[in-house]
Write an enzyme that holds these catalytic residues in place. Sequence first.
Site, PDB file in Angstrom:
ATOM      1  CE  LYS A  70      -5.468  -1.449  -1.876  1.00  0.00           C
ATOM      2  NZ  LYS A  70      -6.028  -0.913  -0.613  1.00  0.00           N
TER       3      LYS A  70
ATOM      4  CG  ASP B 227      -2.027   0.833   1.310  1.00  0.00           C
ATOM      5  OD1 ASP B 227      -2.822   0.857   0.377  1.00  0.00           O
ATOM      6  OD2 ASP B 227      -2.139   1.553   2.311  1.00  0.00           O
TER       7      ASP B 227
ATOM      8  CG  PHE C 206     -10.115  -2.030   2.481  1.00  0.00           C
ATOM      9  CD1 PHE C 206      -8.899  -1.667   3.059  1.00  0.00           C
ATOM     10  CD2 PHE C 206     -10.823  -3.083   3.039  1.00  0.00           C
ATOM     11  CE1 PHE C 206      -8.408  -2.332   4.168  1.00  0.00           C
ATOM     12  CE2 PHE C 206     -10.337  -3.758   4.151  1.00  0.00           C
ATOM     13  CZ  PHE C 206      -9.133  -3.376   4.716  1.00  0.00           C
TER      14      PHE C 206
ATOM     15  NE  ARG D 174      -6.445 -12.114   9.401  1.00  0.00           N
ATOM     16  CZ  ARG D 174      -5.675 -11.048   9.159  1.00  0.00           C
ATOM     17  NH1 ARG D 174      -5.107 -10.908   7.991  1.00  0.00           N
ATOM     18  NH2 ARG D 174      -5.470 -10.144  10.091  1.00  0.00           N
TER      19      ARG D 174
HETATM   20  P1  IMP Z   1       1.896  -0.364   3.945  1.00  0.00           P
HETATM   21  O1  IMP Z   1       2.348  -0.774   2.562  1.00  0.00           O
HETATM   22  O2  IMP Z   1       3.008  -0.148   4.898  1.00  0.00           O
HETATM   23  O3  IMP Z   1       0.976   0.827   3.886  1.00  0.00           O
HETATM   24  O4  IMP Z   1       1.039  -1.497   4.628  1.00  0.00           O
HETATM   25  C1  IMP Z   1       0.469  -2.541   3.926  1.00  0.00           C
HETATM   26  C2  IMP Z   1      -0.417  -3.293   4.894  1.00  0.00           C
HETATM   27  O5  IMP Z   1      -1.663  -2.606   5.060  1.00  0.00           O
HETATM   28  C3  IMP Z   1      -0.785  -4.651   4.332  1.00  0.00           C
HETATM   29  O6  IMP Z   1       0.151  -5.639   4.716  1.00  0.00           O
HETATM   30  C4  IMP Z   1      -2.169  -4.879   4.906  1.00  0.00           C
HETATM   31  O7  IMP Z   1      -2.077  -5.447   6.187  1.00  0.00           O
HETATM   32  C5  IMP Z   1      -2.754  -3.495   5.024  1.00  0.00           C
HETATM   33  N1  IMP Z   1      -3.609  -3.192   3.840  1.00  0.00           N
HETATM   34  C6  IMP Z   1      -3.377  -2.279   2.888  1.00  0.00           C
HETATM   35  N2  IMP Z   1      -4.347  -2.255   1.956  1.00  0.00           N
HETATM   36  C7  IMP Z   1      -5.225  -3.208   2.325  1.00  0.00           C
HETATM   37  C8  IMP Z   1      -6.473  -3.700   1.739  1.00  0.00           C
HETATM   38  O8  IMP Z   1      -6.966  -3.261   0.689  1.00  0.00           O
HETATM   39  N3  IMP Z   1      -7.080  -4.707   2.417  1.00  0.00           N
HETATM   40  C9  IMP Z   1      -6.597  -5.232   3.568  1.00  0.00           C
HETATM   41  N4  IMP Z   1      -5.439  -4.819   4.136  1.00  0.00           N
HETATM   42  C10 IMP Z   1      -4.767  -3.819   3.523  1.00  0.00           C
END
Ligand code: IMP
Length: 184
Positions: free
Chosen positions: A135, A107, A156, A169
């Site tokens: 994403k 993300d 999401f 999950r």
């Molecule tokens: P980031 O890349 O540090 O922002 O964190 C990514 C984490 O956010 C992932 O490992 C998921 O746990 C959570 N996450 C981000 N987008 C989603 C989504 O669309 N659905 C469920 N969890 C998400």
Amino acid sequence: MHSMKDDIKYVMVDEAKLGEICDRLAEEITKDYGDSNRDLVFVTVLKGSVLFATDLMRRIPLPCEMEFMKVSSYGAGTETSGFIQVHLDLKRDITDADVIVVEDIIDSGRTLQKLQSLLENRGAHSVKCCTLLDKPDRRQVNMQVDYVGMVIPDEFVVGYGLDYDEKYRNLPYVGVLKPSVYEK
Ligand code: IMP
Ligand code: MG
């Protein structure tokens, strides 16, 4: 009890597509590491990546090991101010090993970036990342992801390991939740 299916707006990645993604990524990884004599260690990031990691690893015919980490990252707004908290750590030394971090979704990219540098600092020979979903619209740090299953729009998603409030999950596909679920 109601069916989880009633909470899903639409299926974004169905079971057949998930299988194809795992086939392709497993083939790429097998090709890239087939000639290596180093220990190959898959670091699965709990909990979201578990279903993906098991489907991926069973398709790879090379000797490898399965490790788990549970981390959370706190990005306090700007650049390097965030840090990573390790809730569950590896059970082995990764000095000189080839490490592949297995993620469910990237993300902002903050979690992975910090985890990658943490593992590099422990003396791994290489640290690569394999994510099921990406994403890119949400990215806040500049980082390279080595293996990407599928690029998705900024929605999401739940299922196949991904949760909303720890639920969904166990859905066998990746789907978008109905807004009514959040609004409850
Ligand atoms: P980031 O890349 O540090 O922002 O964190 C990514 C984490 O956010 C992932 O490992 C998921 O746990 C959570 N996450 C981000 N987008 C989603 C989504 O669309 N659905 C469920 N969890 C998400
Ligand atoms: Mg996660």
